[in-house]
Design a protein around this motif. Structure first.
Motif, PDB file in Angstrom:
ATOM      1  N   LYS A 324      42.268  53.093  37.567  1.00  0.00           N
ATOM      2  CA  LYS A 324      43.065  52.038  36.952  1.00  0.00           C
ATOM      3  C   LYS A 324      43.191  50.912  37.969  1.00  0.00           C
ATOM      4  CE  LYS A 324      47.519  52.349  36.724  1.00  0.00           C
ATOM      5  NZ  LYS A 324      48.910  52.766  36.416  1.00  0.00           N
ATOM      6  N   PRO A 325      43.641  49.718  37.553  1.00  0.00           N
ATOM      7  CA  PRO A 325      43.802  48.626  38.508  1.00  0.00           C
ATOM      8  C   PRO A 325      44.987  48.842  39.448  1.00  0.00           C
ATOM      9  CG  PRO A 325      44.077  47.849  36.216  1.00  0.00           C
ATOM     10  CD  PRO A 325      43.924  49.324  36.171  1.00  0.00           C
ATOM     11  N   GLU A 326      45.033  48.033  40.511  1.00  0.00           N
ATOM     12  CA  GLU A 326      46.121  48.021  41.482  1.00  0.00           C
ATOM     13  C   GLU A 326      46.289  49.351  42.213  1.00  0.00           C
ATOM     14  OE1 GLU A 326      47.333  45.310  42.358  1.00  0.00           O
ATOM     15  OE2 GLU A 326      46.728  44.033  40.687  1.00  0.00           O
ATOM     16  N   THR A 327      45.188  50.042  42.430  1.00  0.00           N
ATOM     17  CA  THR A 327      45.200  51.253  43.233  1.00  0.00           C
ATOM     18  C   THR A 327      43.808  51.434  43.824  1.00  0.00           C
ATOM     19  OG1 THR A 327      45.568  53.646  43.211  1.00  0.00           O
ATOM     20  CG2 THR A 327      44.582  52.715  41.254  1.00  0.00           C
ATOM     21  N   ASP A 328      43.727  52.231  44.884  1.00  0.00           N
ATOM     22  CA  ASP A 328      42.410  52.588  45.431  1.00  0.00           C
ATOM     23  C   ASP A 328      42.077  54.041  45.112  1.00  0.00           C
ATOM     24  OD1 ASP A 328      44.227  53.862  47.063  1.00  0.00           O
ATOM     25  OD2 ASP A 328      43.372  53.156  48.954  1.00  0.00           O
ATOM     26  N   ASP A 329      42.771  54.609  44.135  1.00  0.00           N
ATOM     27  CA  ASP A 329      42.641  56.027  43.802  1.00  0.00           C
ATOM     28  C   ASP A 329      41.378  56.274  42.976  1.00  0.00           C
ATOM     29  OD1 ASP A 329      43.049  58.701  43.246  1.00  0.00           O
ATOM     30  OD2 ASP A 329      45.174  58.456  42.773  1.00  0.00           O
ATOM     31  N   MET A 330      40.517  57.126  43.477  1.00  0.00           N
ATOM     32  CA  MET A 330      39.276  57.473  42.791  1.00  0.00           C
ATOM     33  C   MET A 330      39.314  58.860  42.153  1.00  0.00           C
ATOM     34  SD  MET A 330      36.923  55.157  42.760  1.00  0.00           S
ATOM     35  CE  MET A 330      35.534  56.218  42.373  1.00  0.00           C
ATOM     36  N   ARG A 331      40.458  59.522  42.204  1.00  0.00           N
ATOM     37  CA  ARG A 331      40.519  60.892  41.704  1.00  0.00           C
ATOM     38  C   ARG A 331      40.252  60.941  40.200  1.00  0.00           C
ATOM     39  NH1 ARG A 331      46.054  62.661  44.686  1.00  0.00           N
ATOM     40  NH2 ARG A 331      46.425  60.420  44.373  1.00  0.00           N
ATOM     41  N   GLU A 332      39.200  61.647  39.827  1.00  0.00           N
ATOM     42  CA  GLU A 332      38.784  61.848  38.443  1.00  0.00           C
ATOM     43  C   GLU A 332      38.620  60.524  37.683  1.00  0.00           C
ATOM     44  OE1 GLU A 332      39.516  65.298  36.432  1.00  0.00           O
ATOM     45  OE2 GLU A 332      40.799  66.225  37.931  1.00  0.00           O
ATOM     46  N   ALA A 333      38.207  59.492  38.400  1.00  0.00           N
ATOM     47  CA  ALA A 333      37.988  58.192  37.773  1.00  0.00           C
ATOM     48  C   ALA A 333      36.814  58.265  36.789  1.00  0.00           C
ATOM     49  CB  ALA A 333      37.705  57.133  38.835  1.00  0.00           C
ATOM     50  N   PRO A 334      36.923  57.606  35.627  1.00  0.00           N
ATOM     51  CA  PRO A 334      35.803  57.590  34.676  1.00  0.00           C
ATOM     52  C   PRO A 334      34.517  57.033  35.264  1.00  0.00           C
ATOM     53  CG  PRO A 334      37.801  56.842  33.597  1.00  0.00           C
ATOM     54  CD  PRO A 334      38.133  56.954  35.067  1.00  0.00           C
TER      55      PRO A 334
END
Length: 435
Positions: A324-334
């Protein structure tokens, strides 16, 4: 009040910084000495808008500190929050509670005077019971109450969510603990944030039920989007039409490539496993997980169809990698199954994300990374919008078209208008918006 926060991950650091901003004395504890040293230098381990400034202000005011040893901070604390990770356990999908239980053992040995130990981590029903058992086993004389206080923070908006919550859930039957927790959140009374006091197991289930319900809304509108494409309807108008019904509401009805992140996939899996352990199959939640996984894998085929059915030797530009936007989180990203699928179909992939490219390199090492959206689009046969960063909402479309080898865009977030894209000469595909 004196508060100790065990864990400086997403929940722990944001919660600790916000509580310090309320005026409490907060010590955040983490066993990772490198992370604590970085925090002392003012370096944040996560990307969250406004967090660095919030931490800096409270540190300078003497309300926020970071340590690796919990014994002193726990002994002095009125409330100790456990905010460690509960990742999916390898092999079975259960929540891995080893960090929670390890924290409980260390906390027990350091307790002095009446203390409320609060599970802030997302944990299955009954975890608080085990935390209390561990504490009383390690320190039978401890004057302690164990409470559940689940978090409801959205990455990218976590500080606002903490300071302006829809509700605060506190699970405890101990009156002294309720008074302490009421004092912890007293600064939010001005915001009229309701505190819902429940039994501990009820509070634990509220968190899982909330995430499962939101994941179900996302999956539902994604399936309606597929139908809308086939019958010539517009899923955005469908979502608005049903969202105006106050029994349904408009949130989490944005069709896209499927949900990801650190919460929804992990928590829905853990809820299903908990239910199976108690012989209560959750068929709807099971279907949500299956549909979502299949959807993320299907996105690569959607891109291939837009590019004429064959991606071999073609260049695909991917805008947005984080879930999602406004994060650097790649966990289970589509983006991960999407890019993997594109590579399997023979494409060359180049990507750009405002915050997620360094984290993405661990999951997606075999692609190119660009310096901006236009560098990403240069020479591309097809461009895919995967994450709805605000930077992608007002691209110079004429420039983008000139950069591309072929003006084909697959918009998986529906951030552009079809008539506008057609007028500019793009071949444009989106989600759930039939002809």
């Amino acid at each position: 009040m004196r508060i100790t926060m065990i864990g400086t991950g997403y929940v722990g650091l944001v919660s600790g910084a916000c509580l310090a901003d309320f005026g409490h004395r907060v010590t955040c504890v983490d066993t990772d000495a490198g992370k604590i040293a970085a925090l002392h230098r003012g370096e944040m381990p996560i990307y969250e808008p406004g967090l660095e400034q919030l931490v800096e202000t409270s540190v300078k005011a003497g309300r926020l500190d970071f340590q690796t040893d919990l014994s002193g901070p726990v002994a002095e604390a009125d409330a100790v929050f456990i905010a460690v990770g509960t990742p999916s356990r390898r092999g079975d999908g259960h929540a891995d509670l080893s960090y929670v239980y390890a924290a409980a053992r260390e906390i027990a040995a350091a307790l002095k005077g009446f203390t409320v130990v609060v599970t802030k981590s997302t944990v299955p029903v009954g975890t608080g019971d085990e935390v209390e058992r561990i504490i009383r086993e390690v320190n039978p004389s401890a004057d302690v109450a164990v409470a559940s206080n689940p978090e409801f923070l959205r990455e990218g908006a976590a500080i606002r969510d903490f300071k302006h919550p829809d509700r605060i859930v506190v699970g405890t039957s101990e009156e002294r603990a309720r008074k302490v927790m009421g004092e912890v959140y007293r600064p939010l009374y001005l915001n009229q944030a309701p505190i819902l006091y429940t039994e501990r197991r009820t509070a634990e289930l509220i968190k899982y039920a909330a995430n499962a319900f939101l994941a179900t809304k996302i999956t539902f509108i994604n399936e309606i989007a597929d139908l809308a494409e086939k019958v010539g309807a517009d899923v955005q108008e469908v979502a608005r039409g049903i969202g105006l019904d106050n029994r349904i509401g408009p949130k989490f009805l944005n069709a896209g490539p499927g949900f990801g992140g650190s919460c929804f996939p992990k928590d829905t899996r853990a809820l299903v496993k908990t239910a199976l352990d108690h012989d209560v199959p959750l068929r709807i939640v099971e279907a949500v997980l299956a549909v979502n996984d299949n959807r993320k894998r299907a996105m690569a085929r959607k891109v291939a169809a837009a590019a004429g059915g064959n991606l071999r030797g073609k260049t695909v530009a991917v805008l947005g990698l984080t879930f999602k936007p406004e994060t650097d989180d790649m966990r289970e990203a589509p983006s991960i199954p999407l890019v993997t699928g594109l590579l399997d179909l023979g494409a060359r992939v180049r990507a750009y994300d405002p915050a997620g490219m360094e984290p993405a390199k661990h999951d997606l090492p075999n692609i190119g990374y660009a310096t901006d959206p236009y560098d990403c689009a240069h020479g591309a046969d097809v461009l895919v919008i995967v994450t709805e960063w605000v930077q992608f909402r007002a691209l110079d479309l004429a420039r983008l078209k000139n950069e591309m080898a072929h003006p084909v865009i697959v918009d998986l977030r529906n951030i552009y208008r079809r008539d506008e894209m057609a007028a500019l000469g793009f071949t444009y595909e989106s989600i759930g918006r039939g002809a």
